[in-house]
Design an enzyme around this catalytic site. Structure first.
Site, PDB file in Angstrom:
ATOM      1  N   THR A   1       0.818  -1.212   0.000  1.00 53.02           N
ATOM      2  CA  THR A   1       0.000   0.000   0.000  1.00 53.02           C
ATOM      3  C   THR A   1       0.854   1.266   0.000  1.00 53.02           C
ATOM      4  O   THR A   1       1.974   1.260   0.527  1.00 53.02           O
ATOM      5  CB  THR A   1      -0.904  -0.004   1.256  1.00 53.02           C
ATOM      6  N   ASP A   2       0.297   2.355  -0.515  1.00 49.74           N
ATOM      7  CA  ASP A   2       1.003   3.646  -0.461  1.00 49.74           C
ATOM      8  C   ASP A   2       1.093   4.183   0.958  1.00 49.74           C
ATOM      9  O   ASP A   2       1.867   5.106   1.236  1.00 49.74           O
ATOM     10  CB  ASP A   2       0.308   4.673  -1.377  1.00 49.74           C
ATOM     11  N   GLU A   3       0.297   3.586   1.886  1.00 50.83           N
ATOM     12  CA  GLU A   3       0.288   4.109   3.260  1.00 50.83           C
ATOM     13  C   GLU A   3       1.607   3.886   3.986  1.00 50.83           C
ATOM     14  O   GLU A   3       1.837   4.481   5.043  1.00 50.83           O
ATOM     15  CB  GLU A   3      -0.846   3.466   4.059  1.00 50.83           C
TER      16      GLU A   3
ATOM     17  N   TYR B   1      -2.132  -0.744  10.967  1.00 53.48           N
ATOM     18  CA  TYR B   1      -2.224  -1.417   9.656  1.00 53.48           C
ATOM     19  C   TYR B   1      -1.019  -1.079   8.785  1.00 53.48           C
ATOM     20  O   TYR B   1      -0.312  -1.963   8.298  1.00 53.48           O
ATOM     21  CB  TYR B   1      -3.522  -1.009   8.938  1.00 53.48           C
TER      22      TYR B   1
ATOM     23  N   LYS C   1       2.152  -3.389   7.188  1.00 51.34           N
ATOM     24  CA  LYS C   1       2.434  -3.515   5.742  1.00 51.34           C
ATOM     25  C   LYS C   1       3.873  -3.069   5.462  1.00 51.34           C
ATOM     26  O   LYS C   1       4.576  -3.671   4.650  1.00 51.34           O
ATOM     27  CB  LYS C   1       1.442  -2.685   4.917  1.00 51.34           C
TER      28      LYS C   1
HETATM   29  P1  NAD Z   1      -9.818  -7.459   1.941  1.00 51.97           P
HETATM   30  O1  NAD Z   1      -9.831  -7.196   3.398  1.00 51.97           O
HETATM   31  O2  NAD Z   1     -11.028  -7.160   1.120  1.00 51.97           O
HETATM   32  O3  NAD Z   1      -9.438  -8.987   1.666  1.00 51.97           O
HETATM   33  C1  NAD Z   1      -8.431  -9.658   2.366  1.00 51.97           C
HETATM   34  C2  NAD Z   1      -8.523 -11.146   2.025  1.00 51.97           C
HETATM   35  O4  NAD Z   1      -7.441 -11.827   2.704  1.00 51.97           O
HETATM   36  C3  NAD Z   1      -9.819 -11.796   2.503  1.00 51.97           C
HETATM   37  O5  NAD Z   1     -10.335 -12.655   1.518  1.00 51.97           O
HETATM   38  C4  NAD Z   1      -9.399 -12.598   3.752  1.00 51.97           C
HETATM   39  O6  NAD Z   1     -10.198 -13.738   3.987  1.00 51.97           O
HETATM   40  C5  NAD Z   1      -7.962 -12.979   3.362  1.00 51.97           C
HETATM   41  N1  NAD Z   1      -7.110 -13.260   4.539  1.00 51.97           N
HETATM   42  C6  NAD Z   1      -6.962 -12.470   5.659  1.00 51.97           C
HETATM   43  N2  NAD Z   1      -6.112 -13.074   6.520  1.00 51.97           N
HETATM   44  C7  NAD Z   1      -5.711 -14.234   5.941  1.00 51.97           C
HETATM   45  C8  NAD Z   1      -4.823 -15.277   6.335  1.00 51.97           C
HETATM   46  N3  NAD Z   1      -4.182 -15.244   7.522  1.00 51.97           N
HETATM   47  N4  NAD Z   1      -4.624 -16.318   5.494  1.00 51.97           N
HETATM   48  C9  NAD Z   1      -5.276 -16.362   4.289  1.00 51.97           C
HETATM   49  N5  NAD Z   1      -6.143 -15.423   3.868  1.00 51.97           N
HETATM   50  C10 NAD Z   1      -6.350 -14.364   4.684  1.00 51.97           C
HETATM   51  O7  NAD Z   1      -8.545  -6.661   1.391  1.00 51.97           O
HETATM   52  P2  NAD Z   1      -8.361  -5.817   0.054  1.00 51.97           P
HETATM   53  O8  NAD Z   1      -8.883  -4.450   0.249  1.00 51.97           O
HETATM   54  O9  NAD Z   1      -8.832  -6.650  -1.088  1.00 51.97           O
HETATM   55  O10 NAD Z   1      -6.757  -5.716   0.019  1.00 51.97           O
HETATM   56  C11 NAD Z   1      -5.979  -6.763  -0.564  1.00 51.97           C
HETATM   57  C12 NAD Z   1      -4.517  -6.399  -0.465  1.00 51.97           C
HETATM   58  O11 NAD Z   1      -4.270  -5.175  -1.160  1.00 51.97           O
HETATM   59  C13 NAD Z   1      -4.004  -6.170   0.957  1.00 51.97           C
HETATM   60  O12 NAD Z   1      -2.713  -6.713   1.060  1.00 51.97           O
HETATM   61  C14 NAD Z   1      -3.968  -4.656   1.107  1.00 51.97           C
HETATM   62  O13 NAD Z   1      -2.972  -4.261   2.030  1.00 51.97           O
HETATM   63  C15 NAD Z   1      -3.608  -4.252  -0.298  1.00 51.97           C
HETATM   64  N6  NAD Z   1      -4.053  -2.906  -0.722  1.00 51.97           N
HETATM   65  C16 NAD Z   1      -5.357  -2.536  -0.575  1.00 51.97           C
HETATM   66  C17 NAD Z   1      -5.790  -1.306  -1.050  1.00 51.97           C
HETATM   67  C18 NAD Z   1      -7.245  -0.873  -0.931  1.00 51.97           C
HETATM   68  O14 NAD Z   1      -7.577   0.248  -1.317  1.00 51.97           O
HETATM   69  N7  NAD Z   1      -8.145  -1.710  -0.442  1.00 51.97           N
HETATM   70  C19 NAD Z   1      -4.869  -0.429  -1.650  1.00 51.97           C
HETATM   71  C20 NAD Z   1      -3.513  -0.829  -1.758  1.00 51.97           C
HETATM   72  C21 NAD Z   1      -3.133  -2.079  -1.299  1.00 51.97           C
HETATM   73  O1  DAU Z   2      -4.158   3.905   0.415  1.00 53.43           O
HETATM   74  C1  DAU Z   2      -4.369   2.543   0.315  1.00 53.43           C
HETATM   75  C2  DAU Z   2      -5.225   2.060   1.482  1.00 53.43           C
HETATM   76  O2  DAU Z   2      -6.544   2.528   1.224  1.00 53.43           O
HETATM   77  C3  DAU Z   2      -5.213   0.544   1.644  1.00 53.43           C
HETATM   78  O3  DAU Z   2      -3.913   0.125   1.984  1.00 53.43           O
HETATM   79  C4  DAU Z   2      -6.198   0.097   2.723  1.00 53.43           C
HETATM   80  O4  DAU Z   2      -6.250  -1.319   2.769  1.00 53.43           O
HETATM   81  C5  DAU Z   2      -7.568   0.639   2.361  1.00 53.43           C
HETATM   82  O5  DAU Z   2      -8.503   0.311   3.384  1.00 53.43           O
HETATM   83  C6  DAU Z   2      -7.513   2.159   2.181  1.00 53.43           C
HETATM   84  O6  DAU Z   2      -7.220   2.823   3.438  1.00 53.43           O
HETATM   85  P1  DAU Z   2      -8.002   4.160   3.905  1.00 53.43           P
HETATM   86  O7  DAU Z   2      -7.922   4.222   5.374  1.00 53.43           O
HETATM   87  O8  DAU Z   2      -7.580   5.312   3.093  1.00 53.43           O
HETATM   88  O9  DAU Z   2      -9.498   3.754   3.403  1.00 53.43           O
HETATM   89  P2  DAU Z   2     -10.950   3.907   4.083  1.00 53.43           P
HETATM   90  O10 DAU Z   2     -11.920   3.446   3.051  1.00 53.43           O
HETATM   91  O11 DAU Z   2     -11.025   3.299   5.426  1.00 53.43           O
HETATM   92  O12 DAU Z   2     -11.081   5.494   4.258  1.00 53.43           O
HETATM   93  C7  DAU Z   2     -10.918   6.373   3.155  1.00 53.43           C
HETATM   94  C8  DAU Z   2     -11.020   7.795   3.710  1.00 53.43           C
HETATM   95  O13 DAU Z   2     -12.358   8.051   4.139  1.00 53.43           O
HETATM   96  C9  DAU Z   2     -10.147   8.060   4.924  1.00 53.43           C
HETATM   97  O14 DAU Z   2      -9.656   9.401   4.853  1.00 53.43           O
HETATM   98  C10 DAU Z   2     -11.095   7.918   6.108  1.00 53.43           C
HETATM   99  C11 DAU Z   2     -12.416   8.410   5.539  1.00 53.43           C
HETATM  100  N1  DAU Z   2     -13.651   7.805   6.080  1.00 53.43           N
HETATM  101  C12 DAU Z   2     -13.723   6.447   6.152  1.00 53.43           C
HETATM  102  C13 DAU Z   2     -14.889   5.839   6.584  1.00 53.43           C
HETATM  103  C14 DAU Z   2     -14.992   4.332   6.695  1.00 53.43           C
HETATM  104  C15 DAU Z   2     -14.736   8.623   6.418  1.00 53.43           C
HETATM  105  O15 DAU Z   2     -14.661   9.863   6.345  1.00 53.43           O
HETATM  106  N2  DAU Z   2     -15.886   8.021   6.831  1.00 53.43           N
HETATM  107  C16 DAU Z   2     -16.016   6.654   6.933  1.00 53.43           C
HETATM  108  O16 DAU Z   2     -17.102   6.177   7.325  1.00 53.43           O
END
Ligand code: NAD
Ligand code: DAU
Length: 339
Positions: A128-130, A155, A159
């Site tokens: 992630t960019d975080e 989190y 990562k």
């Molecule tokens: P998600 O929470 O929707 O899905 C996570 C999946 O991993 C689920 O299917 C869960 O069952 C599985 N999992 C969790 N723990 C496990 C374990 N111990 N063994 C096997 N499986 C397990 O997550 P997402 O939003 O799809 O993110 C996927 C990946 O992308 C993550 O690594 C996250 O850090 C990264 N990422 C997410 C975002 C975003 O915006 N959501 C952005 C950049 C990177």
């Molecule tokens: O940048 C990549 C990341 O983006 C991933 O690594 C994470 O897995 C993914 O969950 C996401 O993280 P954020 O914390 O940015 O996403 P989230 O959807 O939780 O929140 C997006 C923004 O919205 C953040 O500034 C918090 C705000 N927010 C979130 C929720 C759930 C609100 O204002 N209200 C809300 O109810």
């Protein structure tokens, strides 16, 4: 080094989650010669419905934990690559209870790297960019591959730790690894705990959307399908040992995204509640993806955010059975946190 190649059999960890399942669909639709083995623990965020419609001869599903060394010794030998999406992924959950994040994100990645070392398997780590922390709103800078690590939340710190393990296993043991750090994804099948699905489903059930803090925090949105095509490009053409940032020039502040949702769903601009801010809330993320674009020729297809958001709203409207089961528990948890 650039000895990456097209794999024929891959393990996708976390393939039943939001982005992992999108990647599995992308591979099945675009690479007919590849067989996908999904390894997923099916936590609260995993859902087998996300893999519905995939033909049996294209995918094998294994229900299991990436921390299970014995299981990895059964699954990993004979595959060409592991694409590692499995993680605990939600910042708010990590603040309430960090332990599963350390276990899955750090120890689980360690277990996978050790399995790759034992069995000589290529590894792509989805991050992630975080890990770079945040930028000020008035800073013209964007994150690059050279930006120092400075994670803020439990989190993002787990990562960041997992990225460091991947770098060390590449340098010390020669594990054939690459890393990608992507910005915020949106699209269908994202869990209702996340910002965009939470607000859409709140409107659909007649509740008010919830905005943290002053609503000015900026996220750099990318459609999950574009994340998938970028991961495939890095897996097959990326230089080993390298990190690639993935982003689609989609910077927007939260209040603008919320207003776009409200307008699309025929609600007024003030039809939401201000709620308690997230502790340690990162202000702004912004990605410079020049390296990925110039070196690997990747570009995003979903460049119209308004159109992608409308399609996402339609998906949640059309698929209430997919999210209704999780919604109540998610909102009860947020209510306890004053969010
Ligand atoms: P998600 O929470 O929707 O899905 C996570 C999946 O991993 C689920 O299917 C869960 O069952 C599985 N999992 C969790 N723990 C496990 C374990 N111990 N063994 C096997 N499986 C397990 O997550 P997402 O939003 O799809 O993110 C996927 C990946 O992308 C993550 O690594 C996250 O850090 C990264 N990422 C997410 C975002 C975003 O915006 N959501 C952005 C950049 C990177
Ligand atoms: O940048 C990549 C990341 O983006 C991933 O690594 C994470 O897995 C993914 O969950 C996401 O993280 P954020 O914390 O940015 O996403 P989230 O959807 O939780 O929140 C997006 C923004 O919205 C953040 O500034 C918090 C705000 N927010 C979130 C929720 C759930 C609100 O204002 N209200 C809300 O109810």
């Amino acid at each position: 080094m650039s000895e990456t190649s097209e794999p024929k059999r891959i393990v996708v960890t976390g393939g039943a989650g939001f982005i992992g399942s999108n990647f599995v669909h992308w591979v099945v639709d675009n690479r007919p010669e590849v067989h996908v083995v999904v390894l997923d623990k099916l936590t609260y965020a995993g859902n087998l419905e996300n893999l519905a419609g995939i033909p049996e001869d294209r995918m094998t599903f294994i229900h299991g934990d990436i921390c299970d060394e014995g299981l990895l010794d059964e699954v990993v030998p004979g595959v060409d690559a592991i694409v590692h999406f499995a993680a605990e992924s939600h910042n708010d959950n990590s603040i309430a209870d960090p332990e599963p994040f350390v276990r899955t994100n750090v120890h689980g990645t360690f277990r996978l790297l050790e399995a790759c070392r034992r069995h000589g398997v290529r590894f792509h780590h989805v991050s992630t960019d975080e890990v770079y922390g945040d930028l000020a709103l008035d800073d013209p800078a964007r994150f690059t591959e050279e930006t120092p690590y400075c994670p803020s939340s439990p989190y993002s710190s787990t990562k960041a730790a997992s990225d460091m393990l991947v770098r060390a296993w590449f340098r010390t043991y020669g594990v054939k690894a690459t890393i990608s750090n992507c910005s915020n994804n949106y699209g269908p099948r994202q869990h209702v705990e996340k910002f965009i699905p939470r607000q859409i489903t709140n409107v659909l059930i007649g509740s008010r959307p919830k905005l943290y803090g002053d609503g000015l925090n900026v996220r750099d949105w990318i459609h999950t399908e574009d994340h998938s095509s970028a991961v495939w490009a890095i897996l097959t053409k990326g230089r080993l040992g390298e990190t690639y940032l993935i982003g689609a020039d989609g910077e927007k502040n939260n209040i603008d995204v919320l207003h776009a949702i409200l307008e699309s769903m025929d609600k007024g601009a003030d039809d939401f509640d201000w709620v308690r801010d997230r502790p340690g809330h990162d202000r702004r993320y912004a990605i410079d993806s020049s390296k990925l674009r110039s070196e690997l020729g990747w570009s995003p297809k979903h460049t119209d955010f308004a159109e992608g958001l409308k399609a996402t709203i339609d998906w949640y409207r059309d698929n209430p059975q997919w999210w209704q089961g999780a919604k109540e528990a998610v909102e009860a948890k947020y209510a306890k946190q004053g969010q």
